[in-house]
Design a protein around this motif. Structure first.
Motif, PDB file in Angstrom:
ATOM      1  N   LEU A 109      41.450  33.924  49.967  1.00  0.00           N
ATOM      2  CA  LEU A 109      40.887  35.194  50.417  1.00  0.00           C
ATOM      3  C   LEU A 109      39.366  35.125  50.498  1.00  0.00           C
ATOM      4  N   ALA A 110      38.745  34.533  49.486  1.00  0.00           N
ATOM      5  CA  ALA A 110      37.287  34.399  49.503  1.00  0.00           C
ATOM      6  C   ALA A 110      36.846  33.514  50.659  1.00  0.00           C
ATOM      7  N   GLY A 111      37.657  32.491  50.968  1.00  0.00           N
ATOM      8  CA  GLY A 111      37.365  31.648  52.118  1.00  0.00           C
ATOM      9  C   GLY A 111      37.458  32.428  53.419  1.00  0.00           C
ATOM     10  N   ALA A 112      38.440  33.321  53.500  1.00  0.00           N
ATOM     11  CA  ALA A 112      38.558  34.191  54.679  1.00  0.00           C
ATOM     12  C   ALA A 112      37.332  35.086  54.784  1.00  0.00           C
ATOM     13  N   GLY A 113      36.862  35.568  53.639  1.00  0.00           N
ATOM     14  CA  GLY A 113      35.647  36.376  53.632  1.00  0.00           C
ATOM     15  C   GLY A 113      34.456  35.585  54.157  1.00  0.00           C
ATOM     16  N   MET A 114      34.398  34.302  53.824  1.00  0.00           N
ATOM     17  CA  MET A 114      33.336  33.438  54.337  1.00  0.00           C
ATOM     18  C   MET A 114      33.360  33.412  55.860  1.00  0.00           C
ATOM     19  N   LEU A 115      34.554  33.218  56.436  1.00  0.00           N
ATOM     20  CA  LEU A 115      34.669  33.169  57.889  1.00  0.00           C
ATOM     21  C   LEU A 115      34.282  34.503  58.524  1.00  0.00           C
ATOM     22  N   PHE A 116      34.674  35.593  57.885  1.00  0.00           N
ATOM     23  CA  PHE A 116      34.339  36.923  58.385  1.00  0.00           C
ATOM     24  C   PHE A 116      32.828  37.118  58.383  1.00  0.00           C
ATOM     25  N   ALA A 117      32.182  36.717  57.297  1.00  0.00           N
ATOM     26  CA  ALA A 117      30.728  36.854  57.187  1.00  0.00           C
ATOM     27  C   ALA A 117      30.022  35.999  58.229  1.00  0.00           C
ATOM     28  N   GLU A 155      28.129  44.643  50.875  1.00  0.00           N
ATOM     29  CA  GLU A 155      26.846  44.448  50.197  1.00  0.00           C
ATOM     30  C   GLU A 155      25.989  43.410  50.914  1.00  0.00           C
ATOM     31  N   ALA A 156      26.641  42.407  51.487  1.00  0.00           N
ATOM     32  CA  ALA A 156      25.917  41.343  52.185  1.00  0.00           C
ATOM     33  C   ALA A 156      25.418  41.783  53.562  1.00  0.00           C
ATOM     34  N   GLY A 157      25.868  42.946  53.998  1.00  0.00           N
ATOM     35  CA  GLY A 157      25.393  43.471  55.268  1.00  0.00           C
ATOM     36  C   GLY A 157      26.386  43.412  56.403  1.00  0.00           C
ATOM     37  N   ALA A 158      27.624  43.036  56.101  1.00  0.00           N
ATOM     38  CA  ALA A 158      28.641  42.948  57.147  1.00  0.00           C
ATOM     39  C   ALA A 158      29.226  44.325  57.454  1.00  0.00           C
ATOM     40  N   THR A 159      29.751  44.467  58.647  1.00  0.00           N
ATOM     41  CA  THR A 159      30.535  45.646  58.985  1.00  0.00           C
ATOM     42  C   THR A 159      31.940  45.364  58.478  1.00  0.00           C
ATOM     43  N   ALA A 160      32.159  45.695  57.229  1.00  0.00           N
ATOM     44  CA  ALA A 160      33.335  45.186  56.507  1.00  0.00           C
ATOM     45  C   ALA A 160      34.576  46.043  56.635  1.00  0.00           C
ATOM     46  N   SER A 161      34.484  47.170  57.297  1.00  0.00           N
ATOM     47  CA  SER A 161      35.643  48.067  57.348  1.00  0.00           C
ATOM     48  C   SER A 161      36.854  47.420  58.022  1.00  0.00           C
ATOM     49  N   GLY A 162      36.614  46.456  58.898  1.00  0.00           N
ATOM     50  CA  GLY A 162      37.724  45.807  59.577  1.00  0.00           C
ATOM     51  C   GLY A 162      38.311  44.638  58.815  1.00  0.00           C
ATOM     52  N   PHE A 163      37.720  44.303  57.673  1.00  0.00           N
ATOM     53  CA  PHE A 163      38.179  43.121  56.944  1.00  0.00           C
ATOM     54  C   PHE A 163      39.624  43.227  56.461  1.00  0.00           C
ATOM     55  N   VAL A 167      42.605  40.311  57.290  1.00  0.00           N
ATOM     56  CA  VAL A 167      42.855  39.360  56.199  1.00  0.00           C
ATOM     57  C   VAL A 167      43.918  38.319  56.540  1.00  0.00           C
ATOM     58  N   ASP A 168      45.040  38.752  57.090  1.00  0.00           N
ATOM     59  CA  ASP A 168      46.113  37.794  57.378  1.00  0.00           C
ATOM     60  C   ASP A 168      45.665  36.747  58.394  1.00  0.00           C
ATOM     61  N   VAL A 169      44.918  37.179  59.389  1.00  0.00           N
ATOM     62  CA  VAL A 169      44.366  36.236  60.370  1.00  0.00           C
ATOM     63  C   VAL A 169      43.412  35.268  59.679  1.00  0.00           C
ATOM     64  N   VAL A 174      41.886  29.879  57.452  1.00  0.00           N
ATOM     65  CA  VAL A 174      41.522  29.024  56.321  1.00  0.00           C
ATOM     66  C   VAL A 174      42.538  27.901  56.156  1.00  0.00           C
ATOM     67  N   GLY A 175      43.818  28.250  56.246  1.00  0.00           N
ATOM     68  CA  GLY A 175      44.864  27.241  56.120  1.00  0.00           C
ATOM     69  C   GLY A 175      44.741  26.148  57.160  1.00  0.00           C
ATOM     70  N   GLN A 176      44.409  26.535  58.392  1.00  0.00           N
ATOM     71  CA  GLN A 176      44.261  25.545  59.459  1.00  0.00           C
ATOM     72  C   GLN A 176      43.033  24.666  59.214  1.00  0.00           C
ATOM     73  N   ILE A 177      41.956  25.268  58.736  1.00  0.00           N
ATOM     74  CA  ILE A 177      40.744  24.497  58.431  1.00  0.00           C
ATOM     75  C   ILE A 177      41.034  23.464  57.353  1.00  0.00           C
ATOM     76  N   VAL A 178      41.799  23.850  56.340  1.00  0.00           N
ATOM     77  CA  VAL A 178      42.152  22.917  55.267  1.00  0.00           C
ATOM     78  C   VAL A 178      42.984  21.764  55.814  1.00  0.00           C
ATOM     79  N   ARG A 179      43.957  22.078  56.642  1.00  0.00           N
ATOM     80  CA  ARG A 179      44.796  21.013  57.221  1.00  0.00           C
ATOM     81  C   ARG A 179      43.971  20.070  58.100  1.00  0.00           C
ATOM     82  N   ASP A 180      43.076  20.640  58.895  1.00  0.00           N
ATOM     83  CA  ASP A 180      42.223  19.808  59.747  1.00  0.00           C
ATOM     84  C   ASP A 180      41.298  18.932  58.894  1.00  0.00           C
ATOM     85  N   ALA A 181      40.791  19.507  57.801  1.00  0.00           N
ATOM     86  CA  ALA A 181      39.909  18.749  56.916  1.00  0.00           C
ATOM     87  C   ALA A 181      40.645  17.571  56.299  1.00  0.00           C
TER      88      ALA A 181
END
Length: 216
Positions: A109-117, A155-163, A167-169, A174-181
């Motif tokens: 989830l935190a990794g997904a937040g990274m991508l969102f940010a 808090e970081a300044g994102a328009t976070a209401s859509g997060f 999340v599922d996306v 994140v899962g695909q990035i891990v597999r590619d890595a």
């Protein structure tokens, strides 16, 4: 060997795989920022979710540090205890706080937040990245909580209401990035890739600096 950004022509790209639940990744974060600044390089940060139970077993402790649940052998316990001792020793040099986590966290989830940010703005990502690492290692952030990650994004300044709706996306990405890595040979963090060469561990940052300097 020091880089001279004024002589750089085309910015180089360093791919950096990181995981918020890795103390070694936390220790490498600021040094990676500094390297990129000194060498005029761009860092492409990507989430990598460590499967810690697979190689270090799992355990859960209470607030006093007492083990209440475990699935580790003696060798794994020695490795884990040494790792945190080593990380705390290095953290003191950097003025950082590292408190051992009370369980094995799922950092997807935190990794997904990274991508969102990152989709918002580089400055938003930088603030998010710093906040999540710092608060998680102070035991002040639940990285498995959608509302908690949404709050950090805000808090970081994102328009976070859509997060929450995304999340599922984000988890799937994140899962695909891990597999590619892993297809590239990544198995731990921090891992850096420059010019197709893989470097595992922050101790290789000087090697990356030398490669960047040689191509100025």
């Amino acid at each position: 060997m020091a880089c001279e950004t004024s002589r750089m022509t085309v910015p180089r790209v360093i791919t950096a795989y990181t995981d918020y639940k890795s103390p070694y990744a936390y220790l490498a974060k600021d040094s990676t920022y500094a390297l990129a600044t000194a060498c005029g390089a761009t860092v492409e940060w990507k989430p990598y979710v460590l499967d810690i139970p697979r190689y270090l077993g799992s355990a859960r402790v209470d607030s006093a540090g007492n083990v209440v649940e475990e699935n580790r052998n003696a060798h794994q316990w020695r490795r884990v205890r040494y790792s945190y001792m080593d990380c705390r020793r290095e953290a003191r040099k950097l003025g950082l706080t590292i408190r051992g986590p009370q369980k094995i966290w799922d950092s997807t989830l935190a990794g997904a937040g990274m991508l969102f940010a990152q989709r918002e703005d580089p400055a938003v990502f930088r603030r998010y990245h710093d906040i999540v690492f710092e608060r998680f290692w102070r035991r002040e952030l639940d990285i498995e909580s959608v509302p908690a990650i949404e709050a950090v994004l805000h808090e970081a300044g994102a328009t976070a209401s859509g997060f929450p709706d995304w999340v599922d996306v984000g988890r799937a990405e994140v899962g695909q990035i891990v597999r590619d890595a892993e297809a590239l040979g990544v198995f731990g963090v921090p891992t850096f890739i420059l010019d197709g060469e893989l470097y595992w561990g922050r101790e290789h940052l000087p090697d990356i600096r030398a490669v960047l300097s040689a191509k100025i």
